[in-house]
Design a protein around this motif. Structure first.
Motif, PDB file in Angstrom:
ATOM      1  N   PRO A  65      -2.923  16.344  -1.894  1.00  0.00           N
ATOM      2  CA  PRO A  65      -1.670  15.657  -1.449  1.00  0.00           C
ATOM      3  C   PRO A  65      -1.040  14.228  -1.640  1.00  0.00           C
ATOM      4  O   PRO A  65      -1.904  13.462  -1.279  1.00  0.00           O
ATOM      5  CB  PRO A  65      -1.330  16.227   0.007  1.00  0.00           C
ATOM      6  CG  PRO A  65      -2.561  16.680   0.505  1.00  0.00           C
ATOM      7  CD  PRO A  65      -3.702  16.690  -0.731  1.00  0.00           C
ATOM      8  N   CYS A  66       0.008  13.997  -2.186  1.00  0.00           N
ATOM      9  CA  CYS A  66       0.375  12.649  -2.285  1.00  0.00           C
ATOM     10  C   CYS A  66       0.743  12.111  -1.118  1.00  0.00           C
ATOM     11  O   CYS A  66       1.866  12.668  -0.417  1.00  0.00           O
ATOM     12  CB  CYS A  66       1.523  12.631  -3.292  1.00  0.00           C
ATOM     13  SG  CYS A  66       2.114  10.824  -3.640  1.00  0.00           S
ATOM     14  N   PRO A  67       0.525  10.955  -0.429  1.00  0.00           N
ATOM     15  CA  PRO A  67       0.595  10.413   0.589  1.00  0.00           C
ATOM     16  C   PRO A  67       2.378   9.669   0.736  1.00  0.00           C
ATOM     17  O   PRO A  67       2.573   9.361   1.858  1.00  0.00           O
ATOM     18  CB  PRO A  67      -0.375   9.484   1.184  1.00  0.00           C
ATOM     19  CG  PRO A  67      -0.796   9.122  -0.224  1.00  0.00           C
ATOM     20  CD  PRO A  67      -0.682  10.211  -1.049  1.00  0.00           C
ATOM     21  N   ALA A  68       2.774   9.576  -0.567  1.00  0.00           N
ATOM     22  CA  ALA A  68       4.057   9.001  -0.530  1.00  0.00           C
ATOM     23  C   ALA A  68       5.354   9.883   0.218  1.00  0.00           C
ATOM     24  O   ALA A  68       5.192  11.112   0.092  1.00  0.00           O
ATOM     25  CB  ALA A  68       4.642   8.902  -1.962  1.00  0.00           C
ATOM     26  N   ASP A  69       5.975   9.244   1.240  1.00  0.00           N
ATOM     27  CA  ASP A  69       6.779  10.038   1.802  1.00  0.00           C
ATOM     28  C   ASP A  69       7.995  10.711   0.956  1.00  0.00           C
ATOM     29  O   ASP A  69       8.148  11.686   1.517  1.00  0.00           O
ATOM     30  CB  ASP A  69       7.631   8.917   2.892  1.00  0.00           C
ATOM     31  CG  ASP A  69       6.809   8.207   3.660  1.00  0.00           C
ATOM     32  OD1 ASP A  69       5.998   8.738   4.115  1.00  0.00           O
ATOM     33  OD2 ASP A  69       7.155   6.945   4.198  1.00  0.00           O
ATOM     34  N   ASP A  70       8.403  10.227   0.069  1.00  0.00           N
ATOM     35  CA  ASP A  70       9.220  11.096  -0.872  1.00  0.00           C
ATOM     36  C   ASP A  70       8.631  11.985  -2.029  1.00  0.00           C
ATOM     37  O   ASP A  70       9.503  12.178  -2.902  1.00  0.00           O
ATOM     38  CB  ASP A  70      10.511  10.036  -1.355  1.00  0.00           C
ATOM     39  CG  ASP A  70       9.688   8.945  -2.153  1.00  0.00           C
ATOM     40  OD1 ASP A  70       8.594   8.778  -2.390  1.00  0.00           O
ATOM     41  OD2 ASP A  70      10.290   8.237  -3.021  1.00  0.00           O
ATOM     42  N   GLY A  99       3.192   8.706  -9.505  1.00  0.00           N
ATOM     43  CA  GLY A  99       2.463   7.552  -9.979  1.00  0.00           C
ATOM     44  C   GLY A  99       1.890   6.802  -8.666  1.00  0.00           C
ATOM     45  O   GLY A  99       1.212   5.672  -8.983  1.00  0.00           O
ATOM     46  N   HIS A 100       1.999   7.153  -7.506  1.00  0.00           N
ATOM     47  CA  HIS A 100       1.656   6.238  -6.471  1.00  0.00           C
ATOM     48  C   HIS A 100       0.050   6.518  -6.531  1.00  0.00           C
ATOM     49  O   HIS A 100      -0.517   7.444  -6.841  1.00  0.00           O
ATOM     50  CB  HIS A 100       2.182   7.216  -5.074  1.00  0.00           C
ATOM     51  CG  HIS A 100       1.425   6.448  -3.769  1.00  0.00           C
ATOM     52  ND1 HIS A 100       2.172   5.226  -3.330  1.00  0.00           N
ATOM     53  CD2 HIS A 100       0.668   6.627  -3.080  1.00  0.00           C
ATOM     54  CE1 HIS A 100       1.443   4.958  -2.259  1.00  0.00           C
ATOM     55  NE2 HIS A 100       0.686   5.990  -2.165  1.00  0.00           N
ATOM     56  N   LYS A 101      -0.541   5.101  -6.174  1.00  0.00           N
ATOM     57  CA  LYS A 101      -1.805   5.073  -6.151  1.00  0.00           C
ATOM     58  C   LYS A 101      -2.145   5.080  -4.645  1.00  0.00           C
ATOM     59  O   LYS A 101      -1.815   4.061  -4.044  1.00  0.00           O
ATOM     60  CB  LYS A 101      -2.416   4.009  -7.009  1.00  0.00           C
ATOM     61  CG  LYS A 101      -1.737   3.948  -8.452  1.00  0.00           C
ATOM     62  CD  LYS A 101      -2.233   2.798  -9.263  1.00  0.00           C
ATOM     63  CE  LYS A 101      -1.623   2.917 -10.523  1.00  0.00           C
ATOM     64  NZ  LYS A 101      -2.212   3.700 -11.386  1.00  0.00           N
ATOM     65  N   TRP A 102      -3.631   5.398  -4.634  1.00  0.00           N
ATOM     66  CA  TRP A 102      -4.365   5.407  -3.267  1.00  0.00           C
ATOM     67  C   TRP A 102      -5.931   5.778  -3.330  1.00  0.00           C
ATOM     68  O   TRP A 102      -6.213   6.153  -4.489  1.00  0.00           O
ATOM     69  CB  TRP A 102      -3.664   6.117  -2.186  1.00  0.00           C
ATOM     70  CG  TRP A 102      -3.765   7.699  -2.215  1.00  0.00           C
ATOM     71  CD1 TRP A 102      -5.082   8.343  -1.499  1.00  0.00           C
ATOM     72  CD2 TRP A 102      -3.020   8.580  -3.034  1.00  0.00           C
ATOM     73  NE1 TRP A 102      -4.737   9.834  -1.968  1.00  0.00           N
ATOM     74  CE2 TRP A 102      -3.703   9.812  -2.849  1.00  0.00           C
ATOM     75  CE3 TRP A 102      -2.171   8.521  -4.107  1.00  0.00           C
ATOM     76  CZ2 TRP A 102      -3.367  10.817  -3.606  1.00  0.00           C
ATOM     77  CZ3 TRP A 102      -1.744   9.700  -4.708  1.00  0.00           C
ATOM     78  CH2 TRP A 102      -2.378  10.909  -4.347  1.00  0.00           C
ATOM     79  N   ARG A 103      -6.459   5.368  -2.526  1.00  0.00           N
ATOM     80  CA  ARG A 103      -7.813   5.485  -2.437  1.00  0.00           C
ATOM     81  C   ARG A 103      -8.256   6.724  -1.277  1.00  0.00           C
ATOM     82  O   ARG A 103      -7.739   6.830  -0.213  1.00  0.00           O
ATOM     83  CB  ARG A 103      -8.777   4.156  -2.461  1.00  0.00           C
ATOM     84  CG  ARG A 103      -8.709   3.730  -0.827  1.00  0.00           C
ATOM     85  CD  ARG A 103      -9.654   2.447  -0.964  1.00  0.00           C
ATOM     86  NE  ARG A 103      -9.446   1.894   0.278  1.00  0.00           N
ATOM     87  CZ  ARG A 103     -10.032   0.544   0.542  1.00  0.00           C
ATOM     88  NH1 ARG A 103     -10.795   0.025  -0.305  1.00  0.00           N
ATOM     89  NH2 ARG A 103      -9.713   0.212   1.791  1.00  0.00           N
ATOM     90  N   GLU A 104      -9.458   7.292  -1.426  1.00  0.00           N
ATOM     91  CA  GLU A 104      -9.939   8.138  -0.350  1.00  0.00           C
ATOM     92  C   GLU A 104     -10.435   7.348   0.639  1.00  0.00           C
ATOM     93  O   GLU A 104     -11.164   6.276   0.564  1.00  0.00           O
ATOM     94  CB  GLU A 104     -11.127   9.066  -1.065  1.00  0.00           C
ATOM     95  CG  GLU A 104     -11.597  10.354  -0.360  1.00  0.00           C
ATOM     96  CD  GLU A 104     -12.518  10.844  -0.971  1.00  0.00           C
ATOM     97  OE1 GLU A 104     -12.363  12.058  -1.071  1.00  0.00           O
ATOM     98  OE2 GLU A 104     -13.537  10.648  -1.537  1.00  0.00           O
ATOM     99  N   SER A 105     -10.118   7.754   2.003  1.00  0.00           N
ATOM    100  CA  SER A 105     -10.478   7.000   3.079  1.00  0.00           C
ATOM    101  C   SER A 105     -11.699   7.513   3.755  1.00  0.00           C
ATOM    102  O   SER A 105     -11.896   8.728   3.600  1.00  0.00           O
ATOM    103  CB  SER A 105      -9.192   6.993   4.197  1.00  0.00           C
ATOM    104  OG  SER A 105      -8.672   7.942   4.352  1.00  0.00           O
TER     105      SER A 105
END
Length: 105
Positions: A65-70, A99-105
């Motif tokens: 799941p994308c963590p971006a709010d929108d 296109g939001h980017k994040w890394r596994e925490s």
């Protein structure tokens, strides 16, 4: 550049002696050894390292799941890259929708 054998700090020169600013240990200078030291002028700058892009040449996606709010997307491209120091890998995600980017925490 010379490092102190006693405490590991970087030393500086005073006439014919290397002197440690931390523990004040002294060591005689060796002109032959210093001739082999590379100065910054002799080093090559390869530029900034490449930044990983999980969408580049990647067709693999996974349910994440994308963590971006929108954004309500539940799929993302991913890429595994080695963590600096090589102790383990980090998974980088890029949302296929926004296109939001994040890394596994």
């Amino acid at each position: 550049m010379q490092f102190c054998d006693e405490c590991g700090s970087m030393m500086h020169t005073e006439a014919d002696t290397w002197v440690c600013r931390s523990c004040e240990s002294e060591k005689p200078r060796d002109p032959q050894a210093e001739a082999t030291m590379v100065t910054q002028d002799g080093q090559q700058d390869d530029g900034a390292p490449a930044v990983a892009d999980a969408t580049q040449d990647s067709t693999e996606t996974m349910q994440e799941p994308c963590p971006a709010d929108d954004c309500d997307s539940d799929r993302a491209y991913y890429e595994m890259i080695p963590k600096p120091g090589g102790s383990y890998e980090v998974r980088l995600f890029t949302c296929i929708e926004c296109g939001h980017k994040w890394r596994e925490s």
